[in-house]
Design an enzyme around this catalytic site. Structure first.
Site, PDB file in Angstrom:
ATOM      1  N   TYR A 201       0.812  -1.218   0.000  1.00  0.00           N
ATOM      2  CA  TYR A 201       0.000   0.000   0.000  1.00  0.00           C
ATOM      3  C   TYR A 201       0.846   1.269   0.000  1.00  0.00           C
ATOM      4  O   TYR A 201       0.343   2.363  -0.249  1.00  0.00           O
ATOM      5  CB  TYR A 201      -0.960   0.021   1.202  1.00  0.00           C
ATOM      6  CG  TYR A 201      -1.979  -1.105   1.214  1.00  0.00           C
ATOM      7  CD1 TYR A 201      -2.092  -1.986   0.142  1.00  0.00           C
ATOM      8  CD2 TYR A 201      -2.831  -1.292   2.290  1.00  0.00           C
ATOM      9  CE1 TYR A 201      -3.004  -3.022   0.156  1.00  0.00           C
ATOM     10  CE2 TYR A 201      -3.758  -2.328   2.306  1.00  0.00           C
ATOM     11  CZ  TYR A 201      -3.829  -3.187   1.235  1.00  0.00           C
ATOM     12  OH  TYR A 201      -4.741  -4.217   1.247  1.00  0.00           O
TER      13      TYR A 201
ATOM     14  N   LYS B 138       3.838 -15.339   2.835  1.00  0.00           N
ATOM     15  CA  LYS B 138       3.712 -16.133   1.605  1.00  0.00           C
ATOM     16  C   LYS B 138       5.141 -16.461   1.169  1.00  0.00           C
ATOM     17  O   LYS B 138       5.584 -16.130   0.057  1.00  0.00           O
ATOM     18  CB  LYS B 138       2.938 -15.304   0.560  1.00  0.00           C
ATOM     19  CG  LYS B 138       2.547 -16.053  -0.692  1.00  0.00           C
ATOM     20  CD  LYS B 138       1.429 -17.070  -0.491  1.00  0.00           C
ATOM     21  CE  LYS B 138       1.147 -17.825  -1.778  1.00  0.00           C
ATOM     22  NZ  LYS B 138       0.336 -19.030  -1.583  1.00  0.00           N
TER      23      LYS B 138
ATOM     24  N   ASP C  61      -2.651 -18.201   2.626  1.00  0.00           N
ATOM     25  CA  ASP C  61      -3.842 -18.886   2.093  1.00  0.00           C
ATOM     26  C   ASP C  61      -4.356 -19.915   3.091  1.00  0.00           C
ATOM     27  O   ASP C  61      -5.569 -20.058   3.295  1.00  0.00           O
ATOM     28  CB  ASP C  61      -3.557 -19.512   0.712  1.00  0.00           C
ATOM     29  CG  ASP C  61      -2.154 -20.084   0.574  1.00  0.00           C
ATOM     30  OD1 ASP C  61      -1.337 -19.908   1.509  1.00  0.00           O
ATOM     31  OD2 ASP C  61      -1.864 -20.712  -0.451  1.00  0.00           O
TER      32      ASP C  61
ATOM     33  N   ASP D 286      -4.886  -6.648   6.248  1.00  0.00           N
ATOM     34  CA  ASP D 286      -6.112  -5.954   5.844  1.00  0.00           C
ATOM     35  C   ASP D 286      -7.207  -6.977   5.562  1.00  0.00           C
ATOM     36  O   ASP D 286      -8.334  -6.895   6.071  1.00  0.00           O
ATOM     37  CB  ASP D 286      -5.793  -5.132   4.575  1.00  0.00           C
ATOM     38  CG  ASP D 286      -6.927  -4.218   4.170  1.00  0.00           C
ATOM     39  OD1 ASP D 286      -7.899  -4.094   4.943  1.00  0.00           O
ATOM     40  OD2 ASP D 286      -6.845  -3.625   3.079  1.00  0.00           O
TER      41      ASP D 286
ATOM     42  N   ASP E  86     -10.476  -8.323   8.278  1.00  0.00           N
ATOM     43  CA  ASP E  86     -11.895  -8.232   7.900  1.00  0.00           C
ATOM     44  C   ASP E  86     -12.558  -9.604   7.957  1.00  0.00           C
ATOM     45  O   ASP E  86     -13.703  -9.733   8.395  1.00  0.00           O
ATOM     46  CB  ASP E  86     -12.054  -7.650   6.487  1.00  0.00           C
ATOM     47  CG  ASP E  86     -12.196  -6.133   6.530  1.00  0.00           C
ATOM     48  OD1 ASP E  86     -11.870  -5.546   7.583  1.00  0.00           O
ATOM     49  OD2 ASP E  86     -12.622  -5.540   5.523  1.00  0.00           O
TER      50      ASP E  86
END
Ligand code: NAD
Length: 362
Positions: free
Chosen positions: A146, A195, A227, A251, A255
């Site tokens: 970001y 990852k 994942d 992020d 959520d």
């Protein structure tokens, strides 16, 4: 003790929910002999209306001078509000991004806790929930994808977009230290999520987390691919204590974790830097659709204030009292409209604040 608290009421339901959190803090101050001084700070839409920008330099100075900042929420209806006709750097959310940057708030902590009384709102099957879950997501907030360089350009006649994911070892170390520190205040387990089978940034993440872990022999840690973590959150959330991860993974996972609790109006959050300072706010937005009706759920903001007591002021006993009062009120069957189910007692925002205050300090 005496503390200076910056207060960003913000937009939408912000002023209503912050009023209730201040009510609770005042009750804590009276019960335990502290003094909280509040200074209102303008940010978001209200600041655009009053000053033409979502965050003034004076507001940043006030926030910096406080021991901690308590925030409601900012922003309006993104389709109808005139704030969203402005260029992106002048919209309400730009104020929050600027404040995070100015105060170096690199660590975001979001708890996801399943209240026994609200189990019905959890979308996961009973047999998977088991004893429930109580986890926090520690997300890096100022680096990664970001904040990396981005371009959209035509390459060999083809429109091509590039985003850059960069982390250095210092950025990883400071968030890892926060994660292990918080695990020490909890059940002493860190799951570091990356990852590393694909990304160089994740391989560095893993290496640095392993180095930091050596300083915390009392904290168990494991690595998990993102994942797999996304699956485990809906398969067996009870296995997690602290999930430590980078900006974009955090992020998405935070959520997901909040949806698993089934009640957005209950979820607190904190953004911390490397001092005791923190910005404390609910995980939800400004809910313009229900603003001004005294029906918003103030609990996420009240629990954010409890996090402020614990992390910025080290007032663990007082934070425990607020959290216990929230549990008590739920156990007695009081509900705001967002968490209401049949047979419960429906109450408004202000009444919910009163009920929680009454259960602090006997
Ligand atoms: P939202 O979280 O404000 O609302 C989503 C839904 O949840 C709405 O139906 C709302 O009524 C309900 N809801 C949210 N909080 C509630 C509460 N405490 N009690 C009862 N119901 C509640 O999300 P949105 O509608 O996507 O966004 C509205 C505005 O909030 C936008 O301007 C957005 O940019 C902003 N926003 C701000 C922050 C922040 O200040 N950190 C975070 C997210 C969204």
């Amino acid at each position: 003790m005496e503390y200076q608290i910056g207060v960003i009421s913000g937009d939408g339901i912000g002023p209503e929910i912050v009023r209730e959190a201040k009510k609770v803090l005042d009750k804590v101050a009276e019960t335990y002999g502290h003094s909280f001084r509040y200074e209102e700070i303008l940010m978001g839409g209200v600041s655009i209306d009053a000053c033409g920008v979502p965050l003034t330099e004076a507001a940043v100075v006030s926030a910096r001078a406080a021991d901690a900042v308590l925030m409601g929420s900012i922003g309006g209806d993104t389709t109808t509000s005139s704030w969203y006709q402005l260029p992106p750097n002048l919209r309400p959310e730009a104020g929050l991004l600027k404040l995070r940057k100015e105060l170096n708030l690199f660590a975001n902590v979001r708890p996801a806790y399943l209240y026994e009384e609200l189990k019905g709102a959890c979308p996961i099957k009973d047999e998977l929930i088991g004893e429930g879950f109580d986890l926090v997501i520690m997300r890096e907030l100022t680096g990664g994808l970001y904040f990396g360089a981005r371009t959209t350009e035509t390459v060999d006649g083809v429109l091509t977009a590039t985003d850059t994911l960069t982390y250095n070892e210092h950025e990883i170390r400071r968030i890892a230290v926060k994660g292990f520190d918080i695990a020490r205040k909890r059940r002493k387990k860190v799951t570091s999520v990356d990852k590393a089978n694909v990304l160089d940034s994740s391989r560095l993440w893993r290496k640095v987390v392993e180095e930091v872990a050596k300083d915390y022999p009392d904290v168990a840690y494991e690595h998990m691919l993102v994942d797999n973590c996304a699956m485990q959150l809906v398969r067996n959330p009870g296995q997690f204590d602290v999930i430590l991860t980078e900006n974009m993974f955090g992020d998405i996972l935070s959520d997901e974790a909040s949806m698993v609790t089934g009640s957005i109006g209950m979820l607190s959050s904190a953004s911390l830097n490397d001092t005791k300072f923190g910005l404390y706010e609910p995980s939800h937005g400004s809910a313009p659709d229900i603003a001004g009706q005294d029906i918003a759920n103030p609990i996420a903001t009240i629990l954010s204030a409890a996090m402020m007591l614990r992390f910025s002021f080290d007032l663990d006993r007082e934070a425990d009292a607020v959290e216990a009062a929230v549990k008590e009120v739920l156990k007695e069957g009081f509900r705001t409209v967002d968490i209401y189910s049949e047979g419960m007692a429906k109450v408004g925002c202000s009444k919910m604040g009163d009920l929680i205050c009454e259960r602090i300090g006997g």
